[in-house]
Design a protein around this motif. Structure first.
Motif, PDB file in Angstrom:
ATOM      1  N   VAL A   4       0.872  -1.274   0.074  1.00  0.00           N
ATOM      2  CA  VAL A   4       0.042  -0.191   0.042  1.00  0.00           C
ATOM      3  C   VAL A   4       0.733   1.311   0.053  1.00  0.00           C
ATOM      4  O   VAL A   4       0.734   2.159  -0.709  1.00  0.00           O
ATOM      5  N   LYS A   5       1.856   1.293   0.673  1.00  0.00           N
ATOM      6  CA  LYS A   5       2.830   2.401   0.725  1.00  0.00           C
ATOM      7  C   LYS A   5       3.441   2.595  -0.647  1.00  0.00           C
ATOM      8  O   LYS A   5       3.741   3.734  -0.850  1.00  0.00           O
ATOM      9  N   LEU A   6       3.781   1.377  -1.212  1.00  0.00           N
ATOM     10  CA  LEU A   6       4.475   1.721  -2.414  1.00  0.00           C
ATOM     11  C   LEU A   6       3.327   1.599  -3.715  1.00  0.00           C
ATOM     12  O   LEU A   6       3.994   1.731  -4.946  1.00  0.00           O
ATOM     13  N   ASN A   7       2.477   1.670  -3.446  1.00  0.00           N
ATOM     14  CA  ASN A   7       1.171   1.639  -4.380  1.00  0.00           C
ATOM     15  C   ASN A   7       1.518   0.449  -5.303  1.00  0.00           C
ATOM     16  O   ASN A   7       1.264   0.681  -6.802  1.00  0.00           O
ATOM     17  N   VAL A   8       1.732  -0.785  -5.196  1.00  0.00           N
ATOM     18  CA  VAL A   8       1.878  -1.897  -5.822  1.00  0.00           C
ATOM     19  C   VAL A   8       0.847  -2.996  -5.114  1.00  0.00           C
ATOM     20  O   VAL A   8       0.384  -2.831  -3.942  1.00  0.00           O
ATOM     21  N   VAL A   9       0.676  -3.920  -5.914  1.00  0.00           N
ATOM     22  CA  VAL A   9      -0.034  -5.093  -5.027  1.00  0.00           C
ATOM     23  C   VAL A   9       0.816  -6.037  -4.415  1.00  0.00           C
ATOM     24  O   VAL A   9       2.166  -6.018  -4.458  1.00  0.00           O
ATOM     25  N   ARG A  10       0.318  -6.590  -3.565  1.00  0.00           N
ATOM     26  CA  ARG A  10       1.028  -7.571  -2.423  1.00  0.00           C
ATOM     27  C   ARG A  10       1.616  -8.543  -3.197  1.00  0.00           C
ATOM     28  O   ARG A  10       2.957  -8.922  -2.612  1.00  0.00           O
ATOM     29  N   GLN A  11       1.276  -8.948  -4.358  1.00  0.00           N
ATOM     30  CA  GLN A  11       2.243 -10.251  -5.055  1.00  0.00           C
ATOM     31  C   GLN A  11       3.322  -9.557  -5.494  1.00  0.00           C
ATOM     32  O   GLN A  11       4.205 -10.607  -5.514  1.00  0.00           O
ATOM     33  N   THR A  12       3.477  -8.206  -5.727  1.00  0.00           N
ATOM     34  CA  THR A  12       4.859  -7.807  -6.020  1.00  0.00           C
ATOM     35  C   THR A  12       5.663  -7.849  -5.212  1.00  0.00           C
ATOM     36  O   THR A  12       6.847  -8.098  -5.319  1.00  0.00           O
ATOM     37  N   VAL A  13       5.310  -7.452  -3.902  1.00  0.00           N
ATOM     38  CA  VAL A  13       6.214  -7.442  -2.721  1.00  0.00           C
ATOM     39  C   VAL A  13       6.607  -8.951  -2.202  1.00  0.00           C
ATOM     40  O   VAL A  13       7.639  -9.221  -2.234  1.00  0.00           O
ATOM     41  N   SER A  14       5.708  -9.798  -2.607  1.00  0.00           N
ATOM     42  CA  SER A  14       6.015 -11.214  -2.312  1.00  0.00           C
ATOM     43  C   SER A  14       6.968 -11.729  -3.360  1.00  0.00           C
ATOM     44  O   SER A  14       8.126 -12.402  -2.948  1.00  0.00           O
ATOM     45  N   LYS A  15       6.817 -11.245  -4.624  1.00  0.00           N
ATOM     46  CA  LYS A  15       7.920 -11.873  -5.705  1.00  0.00           C
ATOM     47  C   LYS A  15       9.347 -11.063  -5.269  1.00  0.00           C
ATOM     48  O   LYS A  15      10.264 -11.776  -5.567  1.00  0.00           O
ATOM     49  N   TRP A  16       9.278  -9.986  -4.965  1.00  0.00           N
ATOM     50  CA  TRP A  16      10.735  -9.330  -4.611  1.00  0.00           C
ATOM     51  C   TRP A  16      11.248 -10.219  -3.406  1.00  0.00           C
ATOM     52  O   TRP A  16      12.582 -10.427  -3.721  1.00  0.00           O
ATOM     53  N   GLU A  17      10.581 -10.471  -2.548  1.00  0.00           N
ATOM     54  CA  GLU A  17      11.052 -11.341  -1.190  1.00  0.00           C
ATOM     55  C   GLU A  17      11.406 -12.744  -1.388  1.00  0.00           C
ATOM     56  O   GLU A  17      12.187 -13.283  -0.962  1.00  0.00           O
ATOM     57  N   GLN A  18      10.841 -13.109  -2.515  1.00  0.00           N
ATOM     58  CA  GLN A  18      11.205 -14.432  -2.862  1.00  0.00           C
ATOM     59  C   GLN A  18      12.210 -14.594  -4.029  1.00  0.00           C
ATOM     60  O   GLN A  18      12.681 -15.453  -4.367  1.00  0.00           O
ATOM     61  N   GLY A  19      12.641 -13.381  -4.515  1.00  0.00           N
ATOM     62  CA  GLY A  19      13.752 -13.269  -5.534  1.00  0.00           C
ATOM     63  C   GLY A  19      13.305 -13.514  -7.101  1.00  0.00           C
ATOM     64  O   GLY A  19      14.010 -13.957  -7.727  1.00  0.00           O
ATOM     65  N   LEU A  20      11.853 -13.556  -7.278  1.00  0.00           N
ATOM     66  CA  LEU A  20      11.464 -14.092  -8.573  1.00  0.00           C
ATOM     67  C   LEU A  20      11.561 -12.709  -9.421  1.00  0.00           C
ATOM     68  O   LEU A  20      11.454 -13.042 -10.567  1.00  0.00           O
ATOM     69  N   SER A  21      11.436 -11.595  -8.791  1.00  0.00           N
ATOM     70  CA  SER A  21      11.602 -10.336  -9.584  1.00  0.00           C
ATOM     71  C   SER A  21      12.578  -9.373  -8.848  1.00  0.00           C
ATOM     72  O   SER A  21      12.566  -9.787  -7.377  1.00  0.00           O
ATOM     73  N   VAL A  22      12.634  -8.491  -9.362  1.00  0.00           N
ATOM     74  CA  VAL A  22      13.720  -7.391  -8.652  1.00  0.00           C
ATOM     75  C   VAL A  22      12.964  -5.812  -9.291  1.00  0.00           C
ATOM     76  O   VAL A  22      12.601  -5.595 -10.258  1.00  0.00           O
ATOM     77  N   PRO A  23      12.991  -4.863  -8.173  1.00  0.00           N
ATOM     78  CA  PRO A  23      12.343  -3.983  -8.415  1.00  0.00           C
ATOM     79  C   PRO A  23      13.234  -2.866  -9.072  1.00  0.00           C
ATOM     80  O   PRO A  23      14.524  -3.036  -9.137  1.00  0.00           O
ATOM     81  N   ASP A  24      12.689  -1.864 -10.143  1.00  0.00           N
ATOM     82  CA  ASP A  24      13.674  -0.944 -10.921  1.00  0.00           C
ATOM     83  C   ASP A  24      14.167   0.000  -9.915  1.00  0.00           C
ATOM     84  O   ASP A  24      13.981   0.146  -8.686  1.00  0.00           O
TER      85      ASP A  24
END
Length: 169
Positions: free
Chosen positions: A22-42
């Motif tokens: 919510v703070k970052l204006n993204v969906v929870r799944q995006t944060v989950s993918k970052w924490e799992q190492g499946l994607s990287v934030p720009d």
């Protein structure tokens, strides 16, 4: 490394994935993918994450952050004991300062009383034809009048304060 640091810092700040999202204006799944190492934030998002987590970007990208372990009862009680000792010391210091301040006030009042007694109102014999002398005489008389009426009350209060703040054996 980045994924572990985001997760560890988020948890240490007491945020859920949803709250961070919510703070970052993204969906929870995006944060989950970052924490799992499946994607990287720009890079822009990395700056937003560092601001949301109140952590420098270098910390996010740097070494692995170790999650703080929950303090056990002994360490918490030791910290509380230190805090209590500091508060007691601060209270003692303030009390001692107040005690000496009140003693100084008593001494100042006694000195002013003695000076007024020795001077015996010298302004009564002044020549008031000069305006500056008249103003000075009126000011001195007003001070003396006010001091003589208020100082005994202040002196009594200060003496009571000295007794209340003295060190008890």
């Amino acid at each position: 490394m980045l994924n572990e640091n985001i997760k560890a810092i988020r948890k240490s700040k007491g945020l859920s994935q949803q709250e961070l999202a919510v703070k970052l204006n993204v969906v929870r799944q995006t944060v989950s993918k970052w924490e799992q190492g499946l994607s990287v934030p720009d890079s822009d998002m990395l700056i937003s994450i560092s601001e949301a987590l109140e952590t420098p970007v270098s910390t996010l990208l740097g070494e692995t952050v170790i999650e703080p372990e929950a303090d056990d009862l002994k360490s918490i009680s030791a910290k509380l004991e230190v805090i209590n000792l500091q508060l007691a010391q601060r209270k003692t210091t303030r009390k001692r300062f107040l005690h000496w301040l009140l003693i100084s006030l008593c001494a100042a009042i006694a000195a002013i009383f003695a000076a007024l007694f020795i001077l015996e109102s010298p302004y009564l014999g002044w020549d008031y034809s000069n305006p500056e002398t008249a103003v000075l005489g009126v000011g001195f008389h007003a001070f003396e009048w006010l001091f003589i009426r208020s100082a005994p009350i202040v002196l009594i209060a200060a003496i009571v304060g000295v007794f209340l703040t003295r060190k008890k054996m």
